[in-house]
Design a protein around this motif. Sequence first.
Motif, PDB file in Angstrom:
ATOM      1  N   MET A  95     -13.100  17.345  40.798  1.00 52.11           N
ATOM      2  CA  MET A  95     -14.391  17.930  41.137  1.00 52.11           C
ATOM      3  C   MET A  95     -15.453  17.561  40.101  1.00 52.11           C
ATOM      4  N   ASP A  96     -15.078  17.578  38.824  1.00 48.96           N
ATOM      5  CA  ASP A  96     -16.017  17.174  37.766  1.00 48.96           C
ATOM      6  C   ASP A  96     -16.473  15.733  37.972  1.00 48.96           C
ATOM      7  N   ALA A  97     -15.512  14.852  38.249  1.00 45.17           N
ATOM      8  CA  ALA A  97     -15.828  13.428  38.407  1.00 45.17           C
ATOM      9  C   ALA A  97     -16.762  13.178  39.585  1.00 45.17           C
ATOM     10  N   LEU A  98     -16.698  14.051  40.588  1.00 42.40           N
ATOM     11  CA  LEU A  98     -17.548  13.910  41.775  1.00 42.40           C
ATOM     12  C   LEU A  98     -18.790  14.792  41.699  1.00 42.40           C
ATOM     13  N   HIS A  99     -18.993  15.414  40.522  1.00 43.69           N
ATOM     14  CA  HIS A  99     -20.170  16.261  40.272  1.00 43.69           C
ATOM     15  C   HIS A  99     -20.241  17.435  41.248  1.00 43.69           C
ATOM     16  N   ILE A 100     -19.081  18.041  41.474  1.00 37.25           N
ATOM     17  CA  ILE A 100     -18.991  19.206  42.352  1.00 37.25           C
ATOM     18  C   ILE A 100     -18.693  20.424  41.493  1.00 37.25           C
ATOM     19  N   ARG A 101     -19.614  21.368  41.497  1.00 32.00           N
ATOM     20  CA  ARG A 101     -19.420  22.580  40.704  1.00 32.00           C
ATOM     21  C   ARG A 101     -18.537  23.592  41.434  1.00 32.00           C
ATOM     22  N   GLN A 102     -18.823  23.838  42.701  1.00 32.82           N
ATOM     23  CA  GLN A 102     -18.077  24.795  43.514  1.00 32.82           C
ATOM     24  C   GLN A 102     -17.700  24.171  44.849  1.00 32.82           C
ATOM     25  N   ALA A 103     -16.595  24.631  45.416  1.00 31.00           N
ATOM     26  CA  ALA A 103     -16.168  24.088  46.709  1.00 31.00           C
ATOM     27  C   ALA A 103     -15.368  25.115  47.483  1.00 31.00           C
ATOM     28  N   HIS A 104     -15.312  24.902  48.798  1.00 33.14           N
ATOM     29  CA  HIS A 104     -14.351  25.599  49.645  1.00 33.14           C
ATOM     30  C   HIS A 104     -13.006  24.915  49.391  1.00 33.14           C
ATOM     31  N   ILE A 105     -11.981  25.663  49.073  1.00 35.05           N
ATOM     32  CA  ILE A 105     -10.677  25.089  48.737  1.00 35.05           C
ATOM     33  C   ILE A 105      -9.699  25.353  49.886  1.00 35.05           C
ATOM     34  N   VAL A 106      -9.112  24.278  50.405  1.00 38.00           N
ATOM     35  CA  VAL A 106      -8.205  24.363  51.554  1.00 38.00           C
ATOM     36  C   VAL A 106      -6.883  23.686  51.186  1.00 38.00           C
ATOM     37  N   GLY A 107      -5.772  24.357  51.454  1.00 35.68           N
ATOM     38  CA  GLY A 107      -4.484  23.766  51.114  1.00 35.68           C
ATOM     39  C   GLY A 107      -3.430  23.982  52.178  1.00 35.68           C
ATOM     40  N   HIS A 108      -2.448  23.090  52.198  1.00 31.99           N
ATOM     41  CA  HIS A 108      -1.296  23.195  53.094  1.00 31.99           C
ATOM     42  C   HIS A 108      -0.030  22.913  52.306  1.00 31.99           C
ATOM     43  N   ASP A 109       1.036  23.713  52.566  1.00 29.82           N
ATOM     44  CA  ASP A 109       2.320  23.483  51.915  1.00 29.82           C
ATOM     45  C   ASP A 109       2.150  23.648  50.403  1.00 29.82           C
ATOM     46  N   TRP A 110       2.633  22.706  49.583  1.00 29.07           N
ATOM     47  CA  TRP A 110       2.398  22.809  48.140  1.00 29.07           C
ATOM     48  C   TRP A 110       0.901  22.833  47.833  1.00 29.07           C
ATOM     49  N   GLY A 111       0.117  22.178  48.659  1.00 28.53           N
ATOM     50  CA  GLY A 111      -1.329  22.223  48.467  1.00 28.53           C
ATOM     51  C   GLY A 111      -1.884  23.620  48.644  1.00 28.53           C
ATOM     52  N   SER A 112      -1.210  24.443  49.450  1.00 32.64           N
ATOM     53  CA  SER A 112      -1.612  25.836  49.613  1.00 32.64           C
ATOM     54  C   SER A 112      -1.311  26.637  48.350  1.00 32.64           C
ATOM     55  N   ALA A 113      -0.119  26.454  47.793  1.00 35.17           N
ATOM     56  CA  ALA A 113       0.207  27.113  46.528  1.00 35.17           C
ATOM     57  C   ALA A 113      -0.792  26.696  45.448  1.00 35.17           C
ATOM     58  N   LEU A 114      -1.128  25.420  45.439  1.00 40.73           N
ATOM     59  CA  LEU A 114      -2.109  24.900  44.488  1.00 40.73           C
ATOM     60  C   LEU A 114      -3.486  25.523  44.724  1.00 40.73           C
ATOM     61  N   ALA A 115      -3.887  25.646  45.982  1.00 37.88           N
ATOM     62  CA  ALA A 115      -5.186  26.228  46.312  1.00 37.88           C
ATOM     63  C   ALA A 115      -5.274  27.674  45.835  1.00 37.88           C
ATOM     64  N   TRP A 116      -4.226  28.455  46.081  1.00 41.15           N
ATOM     65  CA  TRP A 116      -4.182  29.832  45.594  1.00 41.15           C
ATOM     66  C   TRP A 116      -4.293  29.869  44.070  1.00 41.15           C
ATOM     67  N   ALA A 117      -3.515  29.033  43.397  1.00 42.66           N
ATOM     68  CA  ALA A 117      -3.538  29.023  41.930  1.00 42.66           C
ATOM     69  C   ALA A 117      -4.903  28.599  41.401  1.00 42.66           C
ATOM     70  N   PHE A 118      -5.498  27.583  42.020  1.00 44.33           N
ATOM     71  CA  PHE A 118      -6.811  27.113  41.587  1.00 44.33           C
ATOM     72  C   PHE A 118      -7.844  28.225  41.720  1.00 44.33           C
ATOM     73  N   ALA A 119      -7.831  28.924  42.854  1.00 43.31           N
ATOM     74  CA  ALA A 119      -8.808  29.989  43.083  1.00 43.31           C
ATOM     75  C   ALA A 119      -8.657  31.117  42.080  1.00 43.31           C
ATOM     76  N   GLY A 120      -7.423  31.375  41.631  1.00 45.89           N
ATOM     77  CA  GLY A 120      -7.204  32.418  40.642  1.00 45.89           C
ATOM     78  C   GLY A 120      -7.583  32.004  39.239  1.00 45.89           C
ATOM     79  N   ILE A 121      -7.324  30.738  38.904  1.00 47.81           N
ATOM     80  CA  ILE A 121      -7.586  30.239  37.547  1.00 47.81           C
ATOM     81  C   ILE A 121      -9.029  29.782  37.381  1.00 47.81           C
ATOM     82  N   TYR A 122      -9.638  29.298  38.463  1.00 49.15           N
ATOM     83  CA  TYR A 122     -11.032  28.833  38.429  1.00 49.15           C
ATOM     84  C   TYR A 122     -11.865  29.595  39.476  1.00 49.15           C
ATOM     85  N   PRO A 123     -12.009  30.908  39.307  1.00 56.69           N
ATOM     86  CA  PRO A 123     -12.752  31.684  40.317  1.00 56.69           C
ATOM     87  C   PRO A 123     -14.219  31.268  40.446  1.00 56.69           C
ATOM     88  N   ASP A 124     -14.805  30.807  39.342  1.00 55.38           N
ATOM     89  CA  ASP A 124     -16.219  30.410  39.376  1.00 55.38           C
ATOM     90  C   ASP A 124     -16.440  29.073  40.078  1.00 55.38           C
TER      91      ASP A 124
END
Length: 296
Positions: free
Chosen positions: A91-120
Amino acid sequence: MTAERKHVKANGLNFVVTDQGAAGASPVVLLHGFPNNANMWQKQTGPLLKAGFRVIAPDLRGALGGQSDAPQEVEGYGITNSIVKDVAGIMDALHIRQAHIVGHDWGSALAWAFAGIYPDRTIDLIAMSVGHPAGYFSGDHRGDQKQKSWYMLLLNVPDKGEECISSGNMFDGIATKEAQAVEQPMFQELGMMEAMKKPGAITAAINWYRANGNAKCFLEGHMCPTKAPSVSCDVLQIFPSGDVGFCTEGQAKTSGQFVKSPGTFRYERVETPSHFAPYTDPEPISKLVLSFLKRQ
Protein backbone atom coordinates in the motif's frame (compact mmCIF):
# COMPACT_ATOMS: atom_id res chain seq x y z
CA MET A 1 -9.37 2.80 -16.73
CA THR A 2 -6.17 0.78 -17.09
CA ALA A 3 -4.88 -2.56 -15.82
CA GLU A 4 -1.23 -2.72 -14.91
CA ARG A 5 1.03 -5.35 -13.38
CA LYS A 6 3.37 -3.37 -11.17
CA HIS A 7 6.60 -4.48 -9.56
CA VAL A 8 6.98 -3.06 -6.07
CA LYS A 9 9.31 -3.57 -3.11
CA ALA A 10 7.75 -4.12 0.30
CA ASN A 11 9.05 -5.52 3.59
CA GLY A 12 12.33 -6.53 1.94
CA LEU A 13 10.73 -8.55 -0.88
CA ASN A 14 9.69 -8.03 -4.49
CA PHE A 15 5.99 -8.20 -5.28
CA VAL A 16 3.95 -8.17 -8.46
CA VAL A 17 0.64 -6.39 -8.07
CA THR A 18 -2.31 -5.94 -10.41
CA ASP A 19 -3.46 -2.32 -10.13
CA GLN A 20 -6.63 -1.36 -12.01
CA GLY A 21 -8.91 1.66 -12.04
CA ALA A 22 -8.49 5.37 -11.52
CA ALA A 23 -5.71 6.41 -9.14
CA GLY A 24 -8.09 8.66 -7.22
CA ALA A 25 -10.83 6.05 -6.79
CA SER A 26 -11.51 4.37 -3.45
CA PRO A 27 -9.06 1.42 -3.30
CA VAL A 28 -10.03 -2.21 -2.67
CA VAL A 29 -7.15 -4.54 -1.74
CA LEU A 30 -7.87 -8.20 -2.61
CA LEU A 31 -5.91 -10.84 -0.67
CA HIS A 32 -5.96 -14.40 -2.05
CA GLY A 33 -5.44 -17.67 -0.21
CA PHE A 34 -4.06 -21.14 -0.94
CA PRO A 35 -3.40 -22.54 -3.52
CA ASN A 36 -4.09 -19.34 -5.46
CA ASN A 37 -2.55 -16.09 -6.59
CA ALA A 38 -4.03 -12.75 -7.67
CA ASN A 39 -5.78 -14.43 -10.62
CA MET A 40 -8.24 -15.87 -8.11
CA TRP A 41 -9.95 -12.46 -8.10
CA GLN A 42 -10.37 -11.99 -11.84
CA LYS A 43 -14.14 -12.58 -11.77
CA GLN A 44 -14.59 -10.04 -8.95
CA THR A 45 -12.51 -7.31 -10.54
CA GLY A 46 -14.89 -6.27 -13.32
CA PRO A 47 -17.89 -5.51 -11.08
CA LEU A 48 -15.66 -3.55 -8.69
CA LEU A 49 -14.20 -1.47 -11.50
CA LYS A 50 -17.64 -0.86 -12.99
CA ALA A 51 -18.77 0.40 -9.58
CA GLY A 52 -15.94 2.94 -9.60
CA PHE A 53 -13.37 1.36 -7.30
CA ARG A 54 -9.62 1.04 -7.74
CA VAL A 55 -8.69 -2.64 -7.46
CA ILE A 56 -5.35 -3.82 -6.04
CA ALA A 57 -4.61 -7.57 -6.21
CA PRO A 58 -1.09 -8.65 -5.20
CA ASP A 59 0.53 -12.01 -5.67
CA LEU A 60 1.29 -12.55 -1.97
CA ARG A 61 4.62 -14.01 -0.88
CA GLY A 62 4.90 -17.67 -1.82
CA ALA A 63 1.78 -17.59 -4.01
CA LEU A 64 1.54 -20.73 -6.13
CA GLY A 65 1.89 -19.59 -9.74
CA GLY A 66 2.49 -16.02 -8.62
CA GLN A 67 5.33 -13.76 -9.67
CA SER A 68 6.24 -12.33 -6.25
CA ASP A 69 9.15 -13.57 -4.17
CA ALA A 70 8.71 -16.99 -2.59
CA PRO A 71 11.12 -17.43 0.34
CA GLN A 72 11.72 -21.00 1.43
CA GLU A 73 12.10 -20.23 5.15
CA VAL A 74 8.99 -20.87 7.25
CA GLU A 75 9.78 -18.00 9.60
CA GLY A 76 8.90 -15.40 6.97
CA TYR A 77 5.30 -16.60 6.60
CA GLY A 78 3.82 -15.63 9.95
CA ILE A 79 0.72 -13.56 9.20
CA THR A 80 0.70 -11.45 12.35
CA ASN A 81 4.43 -10.75 12.52
CA SER A 82 5.44 -10.61 8.86
CA ILE A 83 2.85 -10.81 6.09
CA VAL A 84 0.70 -7.95 7.42
CA LYS A 85 3.81 -5.83 6.84
CA ASP A 86 3.90 -7.01 3.21
CA VAL A 87 0.39 -5.61 2.71
CA ALA A 88 1.20 -2.33 4.44
CA GLY A 89 4.37 -2.01 2.35
CA ILE A 90 2.51 -2.70 -0.90
CA MET A 91 0.00 0.00 0.00
CA ASP A 92 2.87 2.39 0.79
CA ALA A 93 4.51 1.68 -2.57
CA LEU A 94 1.23 2.46 -4.35
CA HIS A 95 0.67 5.61 -2.24
CA ILE A 96 -2.48 4.20 -0.66
CA ARG A 97 -3.14 5.39 2.87
CA GLN A 98 -6.44 3.56 3.50
CA ALA A 99 -8.29 0.80 1.68
CA HIS A 100 -11.20 -1.59 1.79
CA ILE A 101 -9.56 -4.91 2.70
CA VAL A 102 -11.00 -8.11 1.19
CA GLY A 103 -9.67 -11.62 1.80
CA HIS A 104 -10.41 -15.26 1.02
CA ASP A 105 -9.01 -18.38 2.72
CA TRP A 106 -5.57 -17.50 4.18
CA GLY A 107 -6.13 -14.08 2.66
CA SER A 108 -9.15 -13.76 4.95
CA ALA A 109 -7.09 -14.55 8.04
CA LEU A 110 -4.58 -12.00 6.77
CA ALA A 111 -7.32 -9.41 6.18
CA TRP A 112 -8.62 -9.83 9.74
CA ALA A 113 -5.10 -9.54 11.16
CA PHE A 114 -4.29 -6.49 9.02
CA ALA A 115 -7.47 -4.70 10.12
CA GLY A 116 -6.61 -5.35 13.77
CA ILE A 117 -2.95 -4.36 13.53
CA TYR A 118 -3.44 -1.43 11.12
CA PRO A 119 -6.87 -0.02 12.05
CA ASP A 120 -5.98 3.44 10.71
CA ARG A 121 -5.29 1.94 7.28
CA THR A 122 -8.48 -0.12 7.05
CA ILE A 123 -11.73 1.44 5.82
CA ASP A 124 -13.67 -1.78 6.28
CA LEU A 125 -13.20 -5.53 5.95
CA ILE A 126 -14.74 -8.34 3.91
CA ALA A 127 -13.70 -11.86 4.94
CA MET A 128 -14.66 -14.96 2.96
CA SER A 129 -14.75 -18.51 4.34
CA VAL A 130 -12.27 -17.96 7.18
CA GLY A 131 -13.27 -16.00 10.26
CA HIS A 132 -11.10 -14.17 12.75
CA PRO A 133 -7.90 -16.22 13.27
CA ALA A 134 -8.01 -15.79 17.06
CA GLY A 135 -11.24 -17.80 17.18
CA TYR A 136 -10.56 -20.39 14.50
CA PHE A 137 -9.58 -23.22 16.87
CA SER A 138 -11.51 -22.06 19.95
CA GLY A 139 -15.12 -21.76 21.04
CA ASP A 140 -17.86 -24.39 20.74
CA HIS A 141 -16.72 -25.30 17.21
CA ARG A 142 -13.10 -25.98 18.19
CA GLY A 143 -13.28 -29.79 18.20
CA ASP A 144 -15.06 -29.96 14.86
CA GLN A 145 -12.72 -27.39 13.30
CA LYS A 146 -9.58 -29.17 14.49
CA GLN A 147 -10.94 -32.40 13.05
CA LYS A 148 -11.64 -30.74 9.69
CA SER A 149 -8.16 -29.17 9.73
CA TRP A 150 -6.26 -32.47 10.04
CA TYR A 151 -4.75 -31.80 6.61
CA MET A 152 -2.97 -28.73 8.01
CA LEU A 153 -0.92 -30.95 10.30
CA LEU A 154 -0.16 -33.25 7.38
CA LEU A 155 1.15 -30.28 5.38
CA ASN A 156 3.42 -29.42 8.31
CA VAL A 157 5.36 -32.66 7.92
CA PRO A 158 8.58 -31.99 5.95
CA ASP A 159 8.54 -33.62 2.49
CA LYS A 160 5.20 -35.31 3.19
CA GLY A 161 3.41 -32.00 2.74
CA GLU A 162 5.12 -31.41 -0.59
CA GLU A 163 4.33 -34.96 -1.69
CA CYS A 164 0.68 -34.51 -0.77
CA ILE A 165 0.30 -31.34 -2.83
CA SER A 166 2.31 -32.54 -5.84
CA SER A 167 0.13 -35.65 -6.11
CA GLY A 168 -2.79 -33.42 -7.05
CA ASN A 169 -5.08 -35.38 -4.72
CA MET A 170 -4.90 -33.30 -1.56
CA PHE A 171 -8.62 -32.42 -1.58
CA ASP A 172 -9.77 -36.04 -1.94
CA GLY A 173 -11.74 -36.95 1.16
CA ILE A 174 -12.11 -33.27 2.16
CA ALA A 175 -14.05 -31.43 -0.51
CA THR A 176 -17.41 -32.87 -1.57
CA LYS A 177 -17.87 -34.36 -5.03
CA GLU A 178 -20.00 -31.34 -5.93
CA ALA A 179 -17.18 -29.01 -4.90
CA GLN A 180 -14.51 -30.97 -6.77
CA ALA A 181 -16.62 -30.88 -9.92
CA VAL A 182 -16.26 -27.10 -10.08
CA GLU A 183 -12.88 -26.75 -8.39
CA GLN A 184 -10.81 -29.08 -10.57
CA PRO A 185 -11.58 -27.04 -13.71
CA MET A 186 -10.63 -23.91 -11.77
CA PHE A 187 -7.22 -25.36 -10.89
CA GLN A 188 -6.61 -26.10 -14.56
CA GLU A 189 -7.87 -22.71 -15.76
CA LEU A 190 -5.67 -20.84 -13.28
CA GLY A 191 -2.61 -22.98 -14.00
CA MET A 192 -2.25 -24.35 -10.49
CA MET A 193 -1.16 -27.84 -11.56
CA GLU A 194 1.54 -26.48 -13.87
CA ALA A 195 2.71 -24.03 -11.19
CA MET A 196 3.46 -26.90 -8.82
CA LYS A 197 6.27 -28.06 -11.10
CA LYS A 198 8.42 -24.98 -10.38
CA PRO A 199 11.23 -25.89 -7.95
CA GLY A 200 10.46 -24.67 -4.44
CA ALA A 201 6.95 -23.50 -5.35
CA ILE A 202 5.07 -26.02 -3.22
CA THR A 203 7.29 -25.50 -0.18
CA ALA A 204 6.78 -21.74 -0.34
CA ALA A 205 3.02 -22.09 -0.72
CA ILE A 206 2.53 -24.49 2.20
CA ASN A 207 4.79 -22.40 4.43
CA TRP A 208 1.57 -20.47 5.11
CA TYR A 209 0.32 -23.59 6.91
CA ARG A 210 3.60 -24.30 8.63
CA ALA A 211 3.76 -20.80 10.09
CA ASN A 212 0.07 -20.21 10.85
CA GLY A 213 -1.65 -23.60 11.15
CA ASN A 214 0.80 -25.80 13.05
CA ALA A 215 0.51 -27.95 16.18
CA LYS A 216 1.23 -24.95 18.42
CA CYS A 217 -1.70 -23.12 16.86
CA PHE A 218 -3.98 -26.11 17.43
CA LEU A 219 -2.97 -26.27 21.10
CA GLU A 220 -3.27 -22.53 21.72
CA GLY A 221 -6.63 -22.28 19.94
CA HIS A 222 -5.74 -19.70 17.30
CA MET A 223 -4.11 -19.40 13.89
CA CYS A 224 -0.95 -17.32 13.32
CA PRO A 225 2.24 -17.10 15.45
CA THR A 226 0.56 -14.60 17.81
CA LYS A 227 -3.11 -13.99 18.50
CA ALA A 228 -4.51 -11.38 16.09
CA PRO A 229 -6.19 -8.41 17.79
CA SER A 230 -9.84 -7.48 17.48
CA VAL A 231 -10.90 -5.01 14.79
CA SER A 232 -12.84 -1.76 15.10
CA CYS A 233 -14.10 -1.39 11.52
CA ASP A 234 -17.29 -2.61 9.85
CA VAL A 235 -17.03 -6.26 8.77
CA LEU A 236 -18.85 -8.45 6.26
CA GLN A 237 -18.20 -12.15 6.84
CA ILE A 238 -19.23 -14.42 3.95
CA PHE A 239 -19.48 -18.19 4.34
CA PRO A 240 -20.08 -20.48 1.32
CA SER A 241 -22.39 -23.33 2.30
CA GLY A 242 -20.20 -25.84 0.46
CA ASP A 243 -17.16 -24.89 2.52
CA VAL A 244 -17.94 -27.39 5.25
CA GLY A 245 -15.19 -29.77 4.13
CA PHE A 246 -12.53 -27.30 5.27
CA CYS A 247 -14.18 -24.84 7.65
CA THR A 248 -16.93 -25.01 10.22
CA GLU A 249 -19.60 -22.38 9.89
CA GLY A 250 -19.16 -21.67 13.59
CA GLN A 251 -15.69 -20.17 13.23
CA ALA A 252 -17.08 -17.68 10.71
CA LYS A 253 -20.44 -16.97 12.32
CA THR A 254 -18.97 -16.23 15.76
CA SER A 255 -16.28 -13.85 14.50
CA GLY A 256 -18.44 -10.90 15.50
CA GLN A 257 -17.00 -11.29 19.00
CA PHE A 258 -13.75 -9.87 17.60
CA VAL A 259 -15.40 -6.69 16.28
CA LYS A 260 -15.40 -3.86 18.79
CA SER A 261 -17.17 -0.50 18.73
CA PRO A 262 -17.65 1.44 16.53
CA GLY A 263 -17.38 -1.48 14.10
CA THR A 264 -20.37 -3.60 13.09
CA PHE A 265 -20.55 -7.25 12.04
CA ARG A 266 -22.69 -8.60 9.21
CA TYR A 267 -22.83 -12.33 8.47
CA GLU A 268 -23.98 -13.78 5.14
CA ARG A 269 -24.23 -17.44 4.13
CA VAL A 270 -24.08 -18.10 0.38
CA GLU A 271 -25.56 -21.30 -1.06
CA THR A 272 -22.77 -22.55 -3.32
CA PRO A 273 -20.88 -25.88 -3.44
CA SER A 274 -17.31 -24.57 -3.39
CA HIS A 275 -14.80 -23.09 -0.96
CA PHE A 276 -13.52 -21.02 -3.89
CA ALA A 277 -16.82 -19.20 -4.45
CA PRO A 278 -15.28 -15.84 -5.53
CA TYR A 279 -14.14 -17.66 -8.68
CA THR A 280 -16.52 -20.61 -9.08
CA ASP A 281 -19.75 -18.75 -8.21
CA PRO A 282 -18.85 -15.07 -8.63
CA GLU A 283 -22.25 -13.39 -9.05
CA PRO A 284 -23.69 -13.79 -5.52
CA ILE A 285 -20.30 -12.92 -4.05
CA SER A 286 -20.03 -9.75 -6.15
CA LYS A 287 -23.55 -8.75 -5.18
CA LEU A 288 -22.77 -9.01 -1.46
CA VAL A 289 -19.40 -7.29 -1.80
CA LEU A 290 -20.82 -4.33 -3.69
CA SER A 291 -23.84 -3.96 -1.40
CA PHE A 292 -21.45 -3.75 1.56
CA LEU A 293 -18.91 -1.40 -0.03
CA LYS A 294 -21.61 0.95 -1.33
CA ARG A 295 -23.74 0.91 1.86
CA GLN A 296 -22.88 4.48 2.88
